[in-house]
Design an enzyme around this catalytic site. Structure first.
Site, PDB file in Angstrom:
ATOM      1  N   TYR A 182      -0.447  -2.365   3.650  1.00 31.35           N
ATOM      2  CA  TYR A 182      -1.665  -1.567   3.583  1.00 31.35           C
ATOM      3  C   TYR A 182      -1.744  -0.823   2.258  1.00 31.35           C
ATOM      4  O   TYR A 182      -2.766  -0.865   1.557  1.00 31.35           O
ATOM      5  CB  TYR A 182      -1.712  -0.584   4.751  1.00 31.35           C
ATOM      6  CG  TYR A 182      -2.773   0.484   4.604  1.00 31.35           C
ATOM      7  CD1 TYR A 182      -4.104   0.140   4.375  1.00 31.35           C
ATOM      8  CD2 TYR A 182      -2.442   1.834   4.685  1.00 31.35           C
ATOM      9  CE1 TYR A 182      -5.072   1.119   4.219  1.00 31.35           C
ATOM     10  CE2 TYR A 182      -3.404   2.816   4.547  1.00 31.35           C
ATOM     11  CZ  TYR A 182      -4.723   2.453   4.315  1.00 31.35           C
ATOM     12  OH  TYR A 182      -5.683   3.426   4.159  1.00 31.35           O
ATOM     13  N   LEU A 227     -12.763   5.515  -0.968  1.00 29.52           N
ATOM     14  CA  LEU A 227     -11.706   6.329  -0.379  1.00 29.52           C
ATOM     15  C   LEU A 227     -10.365   5.630  -0.557  1.00 29.52           C
ATOM     16  O   LEU A 227     -10.203   4.463  -0.194  1.00 29.52           O
ATOM     17  CB  LEU A 227     -11.963   6.574   1.105  1.00 29.52           C
ATOM     18  CG  LEU A 227     -13.294   7.231   1.498  1.00 29.52           C
ATOM     19  CD1 LEU A 227     -13.247   7.657   2.953  1.00 29.52           C
ATOM     20  CD2 LEU A 227     -13.617   8.413   0.607  1.00 29.52           C
ATOM     21  N   LYS A 254      -0.832   6.190   0.495  1.00 26.67           N
ATOM     22  CA  LYS A 254      -0.018   4.979   0.650  1.00 26.67           C
ATOM     23  C   LYS A 254      -0.233   3.986  -0.484  1.00 26.67           C
ATOM     24  O   LYS A 254       0.557   3.051  -0.659  1.00 26.67           O
ATOM     25  CB  LYS A 254      -0.300   4.338   2.005  1.00 26.67           C
ATOM     26  CG  LYS A 254       0.105   5.216   3.175  1.00 26.67           C
ATOM     27  CD  LYS A 254      -0.302   4.610   4.502  1.00 26.67           C
ATOM     28  CE  LYS A 254       0.093   5.540   5.653  1.00 26.67           C
ATOM     29  NZ  LYS A 254      -0.644   6.818   5.625  1.00 26.67           N
TER      30      LYS A 254
END
Length: 332
Positions: A137, A125, A129
């Site tokens: 992140y 997944l 971002k």
């Protein structure tokens, strides 16, 4: 394709893992689903909620950072869905090495364990971002994505394929704006804070995310990034759908936050194909052969970008209100 298969989900007690597990158990006949995660209490809650499927569920306590434990868990597994990650932007900024250990080192452990244990399919997944990242992140997920795509070059003669599914914040998932707004409304607040009035997001439900992962498991040849065609919404419209007539003070965009979610960049357009309900970004590697392009797709125009701010599908306040009523929550 999932019938009589052993499936392992890293981070399996999260919102996605709960939804994926329940969907597969009710639509297929898997041999076994292994939930691999760190939190024993969340495993306990999930096991009780899905008690009617107990004979097909196994719970492994472990961390994706733990290479030896991963090898043990992957023994006899056919398919892996990699959902484990540190995802909270502020937490990753404050604890950068922890984000690296989980999101990057953990990805390498998943890849090595899959290659060495006879796993057939791995779907990781990803997130919007990871596209032109502006926070840690996103940076760690970009590296993770690159690792999973390149892993196909190391499969040799083994029948293992690695692919990626990318979407933004899932509607109603923990830590997203919907439960935040609903919590404020439930407290009797009369205003909902908006970081920037221009902000837009994509709308994808947990079930839509699950179906996209299953499509990747069924169709991927190795190296693809699957992206659903989904509508956009304005965050101001979402606030009005949750709390009609509320005040919406603009509080300023947070560090590491973007105005719009971008799933496909202009730079990716030469290798992006459009299908009826999704896009696929194919890899830019010399070892990847173009005859692997799945049938039914049309290459997008040069310079194409898939952004929530320039999307052709939009949800208005009434449509958002209807969507909110249909959200299935998977909180643990």
């Amino acid at each position: 394709m999932l019938n009589d298969k052993t499936i392992l989900i890293t981070g399996g007690t999260g919102s996605f893992g709960n939804a994926f597990t329940e969907y597969v158990l009710t639509h297929y006949e898997p041999k076994k689903i292994i939930i691999y995660s760190r939190d024993e209490y969340k495993q306990f809650v999930m096991a009780n909620r899905l008690n009617q499927y107990a004979e097909r569920l196994r719970f492994f306590i472990g961390d994706v950072r733990d290479r030896e434990r991963m090898y043990r868990a992957f023994d006899g597994v056919d398919y892996v869905v990699h959902a484990a990650a540190l995802k909270q932007v502020p937490a990753c900024e404050y604890n950068p090495m922890e984000a690296v250990r989980t999101n990057i080192d953990g990805a390498m452990n998943v890849i090595d364990a899959a290659l060495d244990n006879g796993v057939k399919r791995v779907v990781a997944l990803s997130t919007d971002k990871a596209v032109n990242p502006v926070n840690l992140y996103g940076g760690t997920k970009l590296v993770s994505d690159k690792l999973f795509l390149a892993a196909n070059a190391y499969s040799g003669g083994k029948d293992v394929r690695f692919s990626i599914v990318r979407y933004g914040n899932v509607a109603g998932s923990r830590g997203s704006v919907i439960p935040f707004f609903k919590n404020l409304a439930g407290q009797g607040k009369t205003e909902l804070p908006i970081t920037d009035y221009r902000m837009t997001r994509f709308w994808i439900s947990l079930e839509e995310g699950v179906r996209l992962v299953i499509k990747a498991l069924e169709e991927a040849q190795g190296g693809e990034t699957f992206i659903s065609k989904i509508p956009s919404f304005k965050v101001t419209d979402l606030a009005q759908a949750i709390l009609p007539g509320c005040e919406m003070p603009e509080v300023g965009i947070r560090e590491g936050e973007k105005l719009h979610e971008v799933m496909v960049t202009r730079e990716d357009s030469p290798m992006t194909y459009e299908y009826e309900k999704h896009y696929i970004v194919y890899p830019h590697y010399n070892w990847w052969e173009t005859d692997r392009v799945l049938p039914g797709g049309v290459r997008v125009a040069e310079g194409f970008e898939y952004s929530s701010g320039t999307n052709t599908q939009w949800l208005d306040v009434e449509q958002l209100r209807e969507k909110l009523q249909g959200i299935e929550k998977h909180y643990c």
